[in-house]
Scaffold this active site. Structure first.
Site, mmCIF file in Angstrom:
data_model
loop_
_atom_site.group_PDB
_atom_site.id
_atom_site.type_symbol
_atom_site.label_atom_id
_atom_site.label_comp_id
_atom_site.label_asym_id
_atom_site.label_seq_id
_atom_site.Cartn_x
_atom_site.Cartn_y
_atom_site.Cartn_z
ATOM 1 N N GLY D 201 -83.627 -13.916 -44.458
ATOM 2 C CA GLY D 201 -82.553 -12.967 -44.183
ATOM 3 C C GLY D 201 -82.378 -11.935 -45.257
ATOM 4 C CB ALA D 226 -88.418 -16.872 -34.997
ATOM 5 C CG LEU D 227 -85.498 -11.967 -39.501
ATOM 6 C CD1 LEU D 227 -86.206 -10.657 -39.242
ATOM 7 C CD2 LEU D 227 -84.018 -11.740 -39.778
ATOM 8 C CG ASP D 228 -87.200 -13.414 -42.746
ATOM 9 O OD1 ASP D 228 -87.928 -12.407 -42.703
ATOM 10 O OD2 ASP D 228 -86.020 -13.386 -43.126
ATOM 11 C CD GLN D 229 -87.818 -19.187 -39.405
ATOM 12 O OE1 GLN D 229 -88.455 -20.221 -39.513
ATOM 13 N NE2 GLN D 229 -86.795 -18.905 -40.195
#
Lengths: 284, 284, 284, 284
Positions: D201, D226-229
């Site tokens: 994040g 999926a953010l940063d995943q």
């Protein structure tokens, strides 16, 4: 950011130095921002770096030395005082490879290096474009062995005219003469593309490849008359394997060179480095 | 874990080697667990390591060489074959400082080193207790310059009696004679407490301190007749600063020594290392 | 080595602190060996560590506090004073895996850890042999969820009886109760086998493998009531690749765990660590 | 350098794969330059990368697939084939901070990145000058939450017009919509300024400072919905101390970001990366 002053002191180690220095700053209403110190017990030496805010500090430049004289004399100090408003001026030397040069210019642009860049000198014309883009005067001064005296004379004029404080050899492949080096003690920073003292001299990546090392390194150091022998400021290494050819070493090494050189320049500009003998104290 | 075989091959580089090797293993129903390869284009050499499960493999030891002969001949290979059930035997040499010794013994105990430890030889009696605790025969063989021939003769007898495959110098401070070294090419591993080729010879931490380096290192390498010049297996470094005295370097260096030596021994035991010229290929 | 005293101070940041402290030590004829300081500008806090030789120092223990009282009061200090002759006593907790335990015992044996080891507590009997070899009393205290209160009561008795200053969880796999932890603020050091705050909780190497990270880490920290949330003392990482299976991560991680835990213990014993909020200042 | 082909293969693991592939290349007179392979035993998967010289290779592009079809079918492969003469085209996205952008452009200029740079898109005008200097078309496409659909539509047109193969988010501070991301699986590389999975994040350096970690990191990864995943390609870390403020973390982190992003881009361009599940295999 309000302006500040930084005092660097080397002296024989004696009881009472820190008390005297701290009391001095306090007495004249200085607000200490950072302070660090080091003792070399073997040599019996003391080193300190004190940075304080000038907001409310009672002494101006002239008054400082008058007031500080007794302490300096009592402890046989070699003090140096720097004011943050005295923006330093640096001159960059480069040859064909421009990765360190571009890196320094880009760091300067985003504020990592608190200085003005007075000029770029190169024995090749290649860096002219990047110099222009970053707005730095560029001087193409070719060097051949027979013309080195004239080239160095031209370099000296440029340094004098621009009042430059620090010279940075950003992969400058010419050896400076002892006379030239002797004029700028502790004021020339070089990057050598090996983990010194391993692989001094020319073509260190080739030498590293031939020896079969498993890590390669880079070293930033002050230039002295003895080639690759000056006080080391910073070193770093990266892992290689049997898969890496000389070209891979050169490529991986570029990142090391950029980092160790830029750290050295920044620390120098922040007055974090004291040299003694052939060593450095780098206050963090 | 079912038993496996590992084939190490060096040869001139030629088209068709990998196809021939892969087809060979496949033909006799070997299930490849790991395979890696390397080409040295400059030297025109090819190296590979193939490990396959012996479960269902059609060839026993004798049959293997008969079947493999044509490939080996065609490609001028120098093949070596190891079976995981042939547990290797290693002999440890140590002097006063026992950190590398204890480290190896502890790693062996928890299963990091797939071997038997045949003996510990020391020119000092100090390690006798730790040897006893770990259940390894300990031999105190003092070495003085005039008695070195006898000491080495005793060492050779012990190595022969125990059928030892590998000798590990775990901070053994005696220089082995060229005759001794010549008997075990690629079978003696030493740890040197510097980042070779910097600081060869005695007291490297003192030399590193005197030079003012910002990183110290350690190196594991095969022993050759030229002191500290053998093929490097592994190196690692750690950061130091002006605050670190020689004693700090020695302490920080111990961790490096333990790690680079134990990795070298493990990789050797796993047949991951090929030497050529004065270099190593270490397959990961 | 002559005995020394170490003063650790936390206080609101104010002008004159360093001058007062330095003058105090000087006035009573203390010879400063090391001094370091830190300001947290955001929090407005000041921290310092001063170590001085007691040779010739004018104040004994009782006199010290009388003399120091005015400074302490004036600057609202929380001072702590340690004498090097007051040898600390530490208690070790371990479960099945003994690599951290053996590592600490071996470092203690060669003088890296200036302390006495008062006891080893384990919820398994496995470490009994190594405890005996190193001459440390061993207590097997099994822990089941229903018997945890009794186990902790027995542990507390042992800590009290031995007057232990510091508890070290050397891969102790039981969670201590908040009541237990609450009795030893800043006096329990744990090693967690991940790069916190990533992979808190159980089986961090499995979690790291599943996430596909390219580096694994280990963290030493003071234990607080919130699991894996205490102030971090030291962290380190090592590179892994897709070739590394969970077992490889576990093996590579052991070296990290040993190093970060032993550094934390040594720094604690040397009184180099100050905690504030959920952070540490570690003076080097 | 003569042109070469690189084959990337994922398949269920079966005996005979390597033999079939090697024999295939050999049969058509390909000279293997590099080959590497990996087995994931847990998943029962096999991965390989083979690069061979096209000099003398008997199959042209169409013939290749006809000839390769039987092998591909037999082993249920998902093969991808790349020709070095098909120069890839990449598009760069950037926001205000330009250190990663300038770094990539400079590396491209000196030949570290074998590709054409098709465009630079930014939601801010700042990078226009550096784009012009390096001769790359610059497009200022502001993004507000209500205008994101139009902005992404414009981005998509540009990508289509330029036939771009890879998108690189060089500190692009806008979150791409799932629809956008879904169009480019394994073709968008991002750099996140933390050691993932820690500090996902916004404002990871602030979070790292607040947690009091002793190392900071950066991560390059493929972008998924999926953010940063997404699958991690590369990570690196550097040491910090209590002296480092958030600004220091940001500065030190920039070097990490530049290195992990540029390595990821280079490896992608060299077809060294295979993704499976949420992980990467990176052949070195």
């Amino acid at each position: 950011m309000p302006s500040s002053a930084t005092l660097l002191v080397s002296s024989p180690d004696q009881r009472g130095i820190v008390a005297s220095l701290a009391e001095f700053i306090y007495k004249y209403n200085g607000n200490v921002l950072h302070a660090d110190q080091h003792r070399d017990d073997g040599e019996g030496l003391f080193f300190t770096r004190i940075e304080w805010s000038l907001e409310g500090f009672a002494l101006d430049r002239e008054e400082f030395w008058n007031a500080f004289q007794p302490i300096s004399t009592r402890f046989c100090m070699s003090p140096k005082l720097y004011y943050s408003i005295d923006r330093q001026r640096i001159g960059l030397f480069v040859s064909r490879q421009q990765h360190c040069l571009t890196d320094l210019l880009q760091r300067h642009q985003i504020g990592e290096l608190p200085c003005d860049i007075a000029f770029i000198i190169s024995n090749h014309p290649d860096a002219s474009d990047v110099a222009q883009f970053f707005g730095v005067p560029f001087h193409h001064l070719p060097v051949r062995s027979e013309s080195k005296p004239e080239a160095e004379a031209a370099q000296l004029r440029l340094i004098a005219e621009t009042n430059s404080d620090l010279l940075v050899l950003a992969r400058y492949m010419q050896v400076l003469s002892p006379e030239f080096v002797g004029k700028f003690p502790g004021r020339i920073i070089n990057v050598h593309h090996s983990f010194l003292p391993a692989f001094t001299g020319a073509r260190p990546y080739h030498a590293a490849y031939d020896r079969g090392v498993k890590l390669i390194g880079a070293t930033s150091h002050y230039v002295t008359e003895a080639l690759d022998q000056g006080p080391i400021i910073e070193q770093d290494v990266t892992r290689i394997s049997h898969r890496d050819q000389v070209d891979d070493l050169i490529q991986k090494g570029r990142d090391l060179e950029k980092m160790v050189l830029s750290r050295a320049v920044r620390w120098h500009l922040q007055h974090r480095i004291l040299t003694y003998g052939n060593k450095t104290v780098v206050f963090d």
